[in-house]
Enzyme design. Structure first.
Site, PDB file in Angstrom:
ATOM      1  N   HIS A  61       0.016  -9.004 -19.063  1.00  0.00           N
ATOM      2  CA  HIS A  61       1.089  -8.363 -18.436  1.00  0.00           C
ATOM      3  C   HIS A  61       1.171  -9.706 -16.590  1.00  0.00           C
ATOM      4  CE1 HIS A  61       1.210  -4.170 -19.872  1.00  0.00           C
ATOM      5  NE2 HIS A  61       0.960  -4.675 -21.015  1.00  0.00           N
ATOM      6  N   GLU A  63       1.357  -9.328 -13.436  1.00  0.00           N
ATOM      7  CA  GLU A  63       1.067  -8.497 -12.471  1.00  0.00           C
ATOM      8  C   GLU A  63      -0.702  -9.148 -12.309  1.00  0.00           C
ATOM      9  OE1 GLU A  63       2.838  -6.518 -14.357  1.00  0.00           O
ATOM     10  OE2 GLU A  63       2.860  -4.639 -13.408  1.00  0.00           O
ATOM     11  N   CYS A  91       2.358  -0.521 -14.561  1.00  0.00           N
ATOM     12  CA  CYS A  91       1.790   0.129 -15.729  1.00  0.00           C
ATOM     13  C   CYS A  91       0.841   0.632 -15.164  1.00  0.00           C
ATOM     14  CB  CYS A  91       1.820  -0.361 -16.959  1.00  0.00           C
ATOM     15  SG  CYS A  91       0.140  -1.326 -17.088  1.00  0.00           S
ATOM     16  N   CYS A  94      -1.862  -2.063 -14.665  1.00  0.00           N
ATOM     17  CA  CYS A  94      -1.521  -2.543 -14.204  1.00  0.00           C
ATOM     18  C   CYS A  94      -2.360  -2.159 -12.330  1.00  0.00           C
ATOM     19  CB  CYS A  94      -0.454  -3.353 -13.604  1.00  0.00           C
ATOM     20  SG  CYS A  94      -0.002  -4.381 -14.863  1.00  0.00           S
TER      21      CYS A  94
END
Length: 158
Positions: A61, A63, A91, A94
């Site tokens: 992701h 992040e 999420c 993360c």
């Protein structure tokens, strides 16, 4: 009063604009358009955009990519004093990494009403029950962030 030779101090808006540019890189690669930037004392330490498809990595992701780059840049997994700008609410995965990295502040654009872990669905951030609390700033360039995501999914449905 600053003169023309004094560099302007970047604002939350400026850093989020950079995150939106990174999200566009994800979209161009067929990934969900999310971008992230880690900043400390006005200096970018790490950047990332969603790449789970391209890297065959469910943890890739935006992040996580930005946190990895920042940690590598300073040689420490603890990113004390750093701020994370991300176009979409993090999420749970993360958010856990953000807490572990000791990010000072998370600034995000659009709420994630399906998987957000900063209060929309889960409340991992600010981490009041965890060993580290992050300050939250929400809604920075939220419309632009949401429009970018809506446009991406609209095009995929065609």
């Amino acid at each position: 009063m600053p003169d023309s030779t004094t560099p302007a101090v970047a604002t939350d808006h400026d850093w989020m604009q950079r995150a939106l540019e990174l999200a566009e890189r994800a979209a161009q690669a067929g990934e969900v358009p999310v971008g992230a930037v880690v900043v400390r004392d006005g200096v970018v330490l790490g950047e990332g955009w969603n790449q789970p498809i391209g890297l065959s990595d469910p943890t890739a992701h935006a992040e996580i990519q930005a946190l990895r780059a920042a940690a590598s840049a300073i040689g420490n997994y603890r990113l004390v004093g750093c701020d994370l700008y991300v176009t979409l609410e993090p999420c749970a995965m993360c958010a856990g990494a953000i807490v572990t990295a000791r990010i000072r502040r998370v600034i995000y654009g659009a709420d994630d009403l399906r998987a957000g872990a900063a209060g929309s669905v889960f409340s991992v951030l600010p981490g009041e029950q965890l060993n580290h609390c992050c300050e939250l700033t929400t809604g920075v360039l939220a419309e632009q962030s949401a429009d970018q995501l809506r446009g991406f999914f609209r095009a995929r449905r065609k």
